[in-house]
Design a protein around this motif. Structure first.
Motif, short mmCIF file in Angstrom:
data_model
loop_
_atom_site.label_atom_id
_atom_site.label_comp_id
_atom_site.label_asym_id
_atom_site.label_seq_id
_atom_site.Cartn_x
_atom_site.Cartn_y
_atom_site.Cartn_z
N PHE A 46 0.83 -1.21 0.00
CA PHE A 46 0.00 0.00 0.00
C PHE A 46 0.87 1.26 0.00
O PHE A 46 0.56 2.23 -0.69
N GLU A 47 1.96 1.22 0.76
CA GLU A 47 2.87 2.39 0.79
C GLU A 47 3.42 2.67 -0.59
O GLU A 47 3.53 3.83 -1.02
N ARG A 48 3.79 1.61 -1.31
CA ARG A 48 4.31 1.79 -2.67
C ARG A 48 3.21 2.25 -3.61
O ARG A 48 3.45 3.05 -4.53
N MET A 49 1.99 1.72 -3.42
CA MET A 49 0.87 2.14 -4.25
C MET A 49 0.61 3.64 -4.10
O MET A 49 0.33 4.34 -5.09
N VAL A 50 0.72 4.14 -2.88
CA VAL A 50 0.51 5.57 -2.62
C VAL A 50 1.59 6.38 -3.34
O VAL A 50 1.30 7.36 -4.03
N ARG A 51 2.85 5.96 -3.20
CA ARG A 51 3.95 6.71 -3.79
C ARG A 51 3.89 6.70 -5.32
O ARG A 51 4.05 7.73 -5.97
N LEU A 52 3.64 5.51 -5.89
CA LEU A 52 3.62 5.41 -7.35
C LEU A 52 2.41 6.14 -7.92
O LEU A 52 2.52 6.85 -8.93
N SER A 53 1.25 5.97 -7.30
CA SER A 53 0.05 6.66 -7.80
C SER A 53 0.23 8.17 -7.69
O SER A 53 -0.19 8.93 -8.57
N ARG A 54 0.89 8.64 -6.62
CA ARG A 54 1.13 10.07 -6.45
C ARG A 54 1.98 10.60 -7.60
O ARG A 54 1.66 11.64 -8.21
N ALA A 55 3.04 9.88 -7.93
CA ALA A 55 3.91 10.31 -9.02
C ALA A 55 3.16 10.34 -10.35
O ALA A 55 3.28 11.30 -11.12
N ILE A 56 2.39 9.31 -10.62
CA ILE A 56 1.64 9.23 -11.87
C ILE A 56 0.60 10.35 -11.96
O ILE A 56 0.49 11.05 -12.97
N LEU A 57 -0.16 10.53 -10.88
CA LEU A 57 -1.24 11.52 -10.89
C LEU A 57 -0.70 12.95 -10.98
O LEU A 57 -1.29 13.80 -11.65
N LEU A 58 0.41 13.20 -10.32
CA LEU A 58 1.01 14.54 -10.40
C LEU A 58 1.57 14.81 -11.79
O LEU A 58 1.53 15.94 -12.28
N LEU A 59 2.09 13.77 -12.45
CA LEU A 59 2.56 13.93 -13.82
C LEU A 59 1.40 14.25 -14.76
O LEU A 59 1.51 15.10 -15.65
N VAL A 60 0.29 13.55 -14.57
CA VAL A 60 -0.91 13.83 -15.38
C VAL A 60 -1.35 15.28 -15.15
O VAL A 60 -1.66 16.01 -16.10
N TYR A 61 -1.37 15.69 -13.88
CA TYR A 61 -1.77 17.07 -13.56
C TYR A 61 -0.81 18.07 -14.20
O TYR A 61 -1.22 19.08 -14.77
N GLN A 62 0.49 17.79 -14.10
CA GLN A 62 1.50 18.70 -14.64
C GLN A 62 1.33 18.87 -16.14
O GLN A 62 1.41 19.98 -16.68
N GLU A 63 1.10 17.77 -16.84
CA GLU A 63 1.02 17.80 -18.30
C GLU A 63 -0.32 18.27 -18.83
O GLU A 63 -0.40 18.95 -19.85
N PHE A 64 -1.40 17.89 -18.13
CA PHE A 64 -2.73 18.10 -18.71
C PHE A 64 -3.70 18.90 -17.84
O PHE A 64 -4.76 19.31 -18.30
N GLY A 65 -3.39 19.07 -16.54
CA GLY A 65 -4.25 19.87 -15.68
C GLY A 65 -5.27 19.06 -14.89
O GLY A 65 -5.42 17.85 -15.06
N ALA A 66 -6.00 19.78 -14.03
CA ALA A 66 -6.95 19.16 -13.11
C ALA A 66 -8.09 18.45 -13.82
O ALA A 66 -8.53 17.37 -13.44
N LYS A 67 -8.60 19.09 -14.86
CA LYS A 67 -9.74 18.54 -15.59
C LYS A 67 -9.43 17.16 -16.15
O LYS A 67 -10.21 16.22 -16.02
N GLU A 68 -8.26 17.03 -16.77
CA GLU A 68 -7.87 15.76 -17.36
C GLU A 68 -7.62 14.70 -16.29
O GLU A 68 -7.91 13.51 -16.49
#
Length: 362
Positions: free
Chosen positions: A21-43
C-alpha cells in the motif's frame, strides 16, 4: 471508446499488505502529479473517472486485476496520495469504504467551505447522493453499494467511483461517472460498462428506453391512490409471466400507501427529485415502476448496462509475483522526472519543490 462502464470483480479475502500500500501511494502520487502537470486538473479527474484507465492504473500499481479490492484499495491509495496536495491542485477526494462513504457529504462541505465555495459544495453533496441513489436503487442489478468516492475540483468538474457487492455471488461491480460525459443525470449517465458477468432482467430506470417510465412515475404520484389501486386490480392477473422481473410481491399496497402519504401533497417535479425523495428505496421504486407499466402501458429497460494491463505483477501472484525492485525503480524514475520538470507557473513550481519531503526521499 464506449460511453458507459461497469466492472464486475470477484471478492478476494485478506488485506493489502502495508509494504504494498505504501508503494501504491507513492507510485500513484507520481503518476497523478505527472498527469496534472502535463494536462491539468480537468484531465486528471477525467482519467480517474474512466473505468479502463482506472483499471489499468490498479494493474500498474500491482493490485489483483480481477479483485473487488482493486477499487477500494486503489481508491484509498489515490486519496492518500493526493491529500497533501488538495489545496495546491484544487482537487479534492472525498469518501471511501463503509463509514467513510457515509461521511462523504461532510468531507465535501469541509473542503468546499475551506476553499470559499459553500454553494458549490452543497451542489456536490446533492450529486454525491443522487449518483449513489441511481446506482443503488434506479439500477437494480443485485449489487448493494459499500464504497463511494466523490472527486471534485474548485473549477466545478467532478467524478464518482463507487462499488456494490452481490452477496449471493460474491462479485463486486464498479460504477464510474464524469461530469462532462453526463448530459442527463437520469439517462445513460455512466462513463462505461465492462463486465465478465451479464445479468438477465436488470431493472434499469436510467436507460434511455426507460424515459417514458420516468415520466409516468412522476405523473403517477399526482393521481389519487384509490383510483390507482382500482385501475391496477383487473390487470394484475393478466400481465405476469414466469420470467417477468417484477411480480405481485413488488406491488405492495402498503408500500404504495406509504409513498403517497409522503409525497402526495408535494409530489416530485421530475425523476431526479423523485430519486432524492426520503424513503424512495429500491423496493418502492419497483412497486411504482410496476404500477406505471400496468396503468400507462410503458416499459422499463430490463437490459443490464454492461459492455485492461500489467507492469509489476499482482499481489496474489497473478499473472506473476510482484517484483519489488522493479516497482521501486519505477517510482524513483517517475520522481526524478518530477524533480527535473521545469514549470513556468509559480504555483506548480512550489508544488513540485515539496516532492522530496512528501516522498520521504533525498
Amino acid at each position: 471508446m464506449v460511453s458507459r462502464s461497469i466492472v464486475d470483480l470477484p471478492l478476494h479475502g485478506g488485506k493489502c499488505p502495508p509494504w504494498l500500500f505504501e508503494r501504491m501511494v507513492r507510485l500513484s502520487r507520481a503518476i497523478l502529479l505527472l498527469v496534472y502537470q502535463e494536462f491539468g486538473a480537468k484531465e486528471l479527474i477525467k482519467r480517474l473517472s474512466d473505468p479502463f484507465w482506472f483499471q489499468a492504473l490498479g494493474c500498474l500499481l500491482g493490485f489483483d486485476w480481477h479483485s473487488s479490492g482493486l477499487t477500494t484499495t486503489v481508491g484509498g491509495a489515490i486519496k492518500e496520495a493526493l491529500k497533501p496536495y488538495f489545496n495546491d491542485l484544487g482537487i479534492y477526494v472525498c469518501g471511501g469504504k463503509g463509514k467513510r462513504a457515509l461521511n462523504t457529504p461532510q468531507e465535501i462541505i469541509f473542503w468546499g467551505e475551506k476553499q470559499g465555495l459553500p454553494k458549490q459544495a452543497y451542489k456536490f453533496v446533492t450529486l454525491s447522493r443522487l449518483t449513489a441513489r441511481i446506482d443503488n436503487n434506479a439500477i437494480q442489478d443485485g449489487f448493494q453499494l459499500y464504497f463511494h468516492l466523490f472527486i471534485f475540483s474548485k473549477d466545478g468538474q467532478w467524478g464518482v467511483i463507487q462499488q456494490g457487492m452481490d452477496e449471493k455471488t460474491a462479485y463486486a461491480r464498479r460504477y464510474q461517472w464524469y461530469s462532462e460525459k453526463v448530459l442527463d443525470l437520469c439517462e445513460n449517465p455512466h462513463t462505461g460498462i465492462v463486465s465478465s458477468v451479464k445479468k438477465e432482467n436488470v431493472l434499469n430506470l436510467v436507460a434511455k428506453e426507460s424515459k417514458p417510465v420516468q415520466n409516468s412515475l412522476v405523473r403517477l404520484l399526482t393521481e389519487d391512490l384509490s383510483l390507482v389501486i382500482k385501475e391496477l386490480t383487473p390487470k394484475v392477473h393478466l400481465i405476469f409471466k414466469e420470467d417477468h422481473t417484477l411480480t405481485l410481491k413488488d406491488l405492495s399496497v402498503k408500500s404504495l400507501k406509504k409513498v403517497w402519504e409522503k409525497v402526495y401533497q408535494n409530489p416530485p417535479s421530475d425523476f431526479q427529485s423523485l430519486l432524492l425523495t426520503e424513503g424512495m428505496g429500491a423496493k418502492t421504486l419497483r412497486a411504482l415502476t410496476l404500477a406505471s407499466e400496468l396503468i400507462y402501458e410503458v416499459k422499463a429497460s430490463r437490459e443490464d448496462p454492461v459492455v485492461y494491463s500489467y507492469a509489476h505483477g499482482g499481489k496474489d501472484g497473478h499473472p506473476y509475483r510482484l517484483n519489488k525492485q522493479l516497482y521501486d525503480t519505477t517510482i524513483q524514475e517517475l520522481e526524478e522526472i518530477l524533480r527535473k520538470a521545469k514549470l513556468g507557473e509559480t504555483e506548480k513550481l512550489s508544488l513540485f519543490k515539496r516532492l522530496p519531503k512528501i516522498f520521504n526521499i533525498g
